[in-house]
Design a protein around this motif. Structure first.
Motif, PDB file in Angstrom:
ATOM      1  N   THR A 249       0.828  -1.214   0.000  1.00  0.00           N
ATOM      2  CA  THR A 249       0.000   0.000   0.000  1.00  0.00           C
ATOM      3  C   THR A 249       0.858   1.258   0.000  1.00  0.00           C
ATOM      4  O   THR A 249       0.617   2.212  -0.759  1.00  0.00           O
ATOM      5  N   VAL A 250       1.887   1.281   0.861  1.00  0.00           N
ATOM      6  CA  VAL A 250       2.768   2.448   0.926  1.00  0.00           C
ATOM      7  C   VAL A 250       3.516   2.632  -0.393  1.00  0.00           C
ATOM      8  O   VAL A 250       3.689   3.756  -0.886  1.00  0.00           O
ATOM      9  N   HIS A 254       3.286   5.856  -2.757  1.00  0.00           N
ATOM     10  CA  HIS A 254       4.499   6.568  -3.169  1.00  0.00           C
ATOM     11  C   HIS A 254       4.554   6.718  -4.687  1.00  0.00           C
ATOM     12  O   HIS A 254       4.944   7.767  -5.225  1.00  0.00           O
ATOM     13  N   TRP A 271      10.964   8.465   4.173  1.00  0.00           N
ATOM     14  CA  TRP A 271      10.687   7.305   3.322  1.00  0.00           C
ATOM     15  C   TRP A 271      11.929   6.438   3.153  1.00  0.00           C
ATOM     16  O   TRP A 271      11.854   5.203   3.266  1.00  0.00           O
ATOM     17  N   TRP A 274      12.624   4.576   6.368  1.00  0.00           N
ATOM     18  CA  TRP A 274      11.660   3.479   6.566  1.00  0.00           C
ATOM     19  C   TRP A 274      12.023   2.291   5.682  1.00  0.00           C
ATOM     20  O   TRP A 274      11.933   1.137   6.104  1.00  0.00           O
TER      21      TRP A 274
END
Length: 498
Positions: A249-250, A254, A271, A274
């Motif tokens: 999902t991320v 993005h 980002w 992470w």
């Protein structure tokens, strides 16, 4: 100790008065019969001994004949060097004797007389060679050796009888007294004894004579051991499905946001950080799985197996044990053959199949199939314990003597000694309740070589994935080039929207 005294007066009332009284006497108690006649009448005494031995299975009977010069006592010596099951009266000197002089032990030495024994093949407890000239040499197995020892100690010979119908293992028993197989034959007094992995049950003990439990067997569930995770499963397995969903999902957000709006530097830095944390966690999880080499989880309890949709197979003889356990109702099928053959059927069955069997049957199977050791897994929860008994016709006078012999042999550990013929060392070393089932112990050199091979296989799998992704990119690039041509208008329309 109770001694019943029966008074026999006249010959013509034998069938009415004497038998009516004798029917109320408990079996195998010490009985004294007073014969009120002037002279000892051997035919009458023979009829009395015949009745007690053949109808009541009682040899503890003494007939007293009072006379002018004193009381004369007669009993019977059924097993002697010259005769077997004799019912001829033998005079006994009771002067200055105690109760054991009047009722001597007459079963410690049977002088080679034959006893009929119902046997059947059920390895590892009983193996029968019907072609053997000597019945003693034709018996093998745990209970076969036990029977041979008892026969030598009591000095009797064996007359082997096959179960009816031939090939039946044991037999069924019901609380209403309906029996099949060997137990029906004993109920009909067609044999003296039966032995061979016969479970102690209330139904049999009610209508037959039995010894105390002489051995114990634990019933377990054996399953096929699950294989370890493949390298490609390991590449996806370290993270839960939810974690992969969040990462996807991320990544999608993005891609959507980055294509239309340039992210600020702090968000881009977060980002990247992470992504670094996710990558480090992934690599650590993969390393942990390669190091521990886990296998796919198996149920640890019977409840988990039932909830997981497991079904069970068992042999015909062991199936009777499942009738007492409600959890197995409707989920158990019978596998053909001996109890030790159920494991061959298990290895051919689907994975969600368990074999309801005993540890002794599993150990006997592994004697000739040691390579199956790593293919089988024992459920961590033991299901039930079962006791084994030796059975006789109801009221049999052999039960007490053989029961004492079994007690003495059990006290000296002879059963544990005989059980060493089984491959207990080849039993599966893991059960489903261990933390890492299937993990084996290796030397440091073997562990290093094994770890290096697994690491290289993981690198090879990663390279295969990279090459697959590269091939996919080349294919997309090729399709995009084709979309530039006028003949591929549909492909151009697709790429413009993608």
């Amino acid at each position: 100790m109770y001694i019943y005294i029966l008074i026999y007066i006249y010959k013509f009332i034998f069938h009415f008065f004497f038998r009516a009284i004798a029917e109320g006497v408990d079996r195998n108690v010490l009985c004294i019969i007073v014969l009120l006649t002037c002279q000892p009448q051997r035919p009458i005494m023979t009829r009395i001994f015949t009745y007690f031995m053949q109808q009541r299975y009682n040899i503890n009977v003494v007939i007293l004949v009072p006379g002018v010069h004193g009381v004369r006592a007669f009993n019977v010596r059924p097993y002697t060097a010259s005769s077997c099951t004799s019912v001829e009266p033998v005079e006994t000197d009771i002067k200055d004797g105690d109760v054991w002089d009047v009722f001597p032990s007459r079963l410690k030495n049977l002088h080679g007389c034959p006893l009929s024994v119902i046997v059947w093949d059920i390895p590892p407890y009983m193996r029968v060679n019907w072609q053997s000239s000597d019945p003693m040499d034709g018996l093998a197995g745990l209970d076969g050796l036990l029977l041979r020892i008892v026969a030598r100690k009591m000095n009797f010979t064996l007359k082997l009888m096959a179960n009816e119908p031939n090939g039946l293992i044991g037999g069924s028993s019901y609380i209403n007294g309906t029996f099949t197989g060997a137990y029906k034959m004993l109920r009909e007094r067609r044999a003296n004894i039966t032995i061979g992995c016969a479970a102690c049950t209330p139904e049999r003990s009610t209508y037959l004579e039995s010894t105390s439990p002489y051995s114990q067997m634990a019933y377990i569930i054996v399953m096929r051991a699950r294989s370890g995770y493949s390298i490609y499963e390991v590449m996806l397995f370290p993270f839960e499905k939810g974690t992969w969903l969040v990462v996807s999902t991320v990544l999608g957000l993005h891609w959507l946001v980055g294509s239309r709006w340039r992210m600020p530097s702090p968000i881009l830095a977060g980002w990247m950080l992470w992504i670094f944390v996710i990558r480090a966690s992934y690599e650590a999880s993969v390393f942990n799985y390669i190091h521990n080499s886990p296998v796919k989880p198996s149920p640890r309890t019977l409840e988990q197996a039932l909830n997981g949709g497991f079904r069970f197979i068992t042999d015909h003889a062991t199936y009777r044990m499942t009738l007492q356990i409600p959890s197995f109702q409707g989920k158990t099928s019978i596998s053909a053959g001996q109890p030790v053959d159920v494991f061959d059927a298990l290895l051919k069955a689907p994975w969600k199949t368990g074999a309801f069997t005993s540890r002794a049957f599993l150990a006997a199977h592994l004697v000739g199939h040691r390579h199956h050791r790593n293919q089988l897994l024992i459920l961590g929860e033991k299901i039930i314990d079962n006791m084994l008994c030796v059975y006789f016709p109801q009221g049999s006078y052999f039960a007490w003597e053989i029961n004492n012999l079994l007690f003495n042999m059990r006290s000296f550990g002879i059963f544990q000694h005989h059980s060493q013929i089984l491959a207990w060392n080849s039993m599966p070393t893991t059960t489903t309740d261990t933390d890492t089932p299937g993990k084996s112990i290796h030397s440091s050199k073997e562990s290093a070589a094994r770890g290096f091979a697994e690491s290289m296989s993981f690198v090879l799998a990663a390279l295969n994935c990279l090459m697959g992704a590269l091939c996919f990119s080349i294919a997309v690039f090729g399709l995009e080039l084709l979309s530039r041509r006028r003949r591929w208008t549909g492909l151009a329309w697709l790429f413009e929207r993608v």
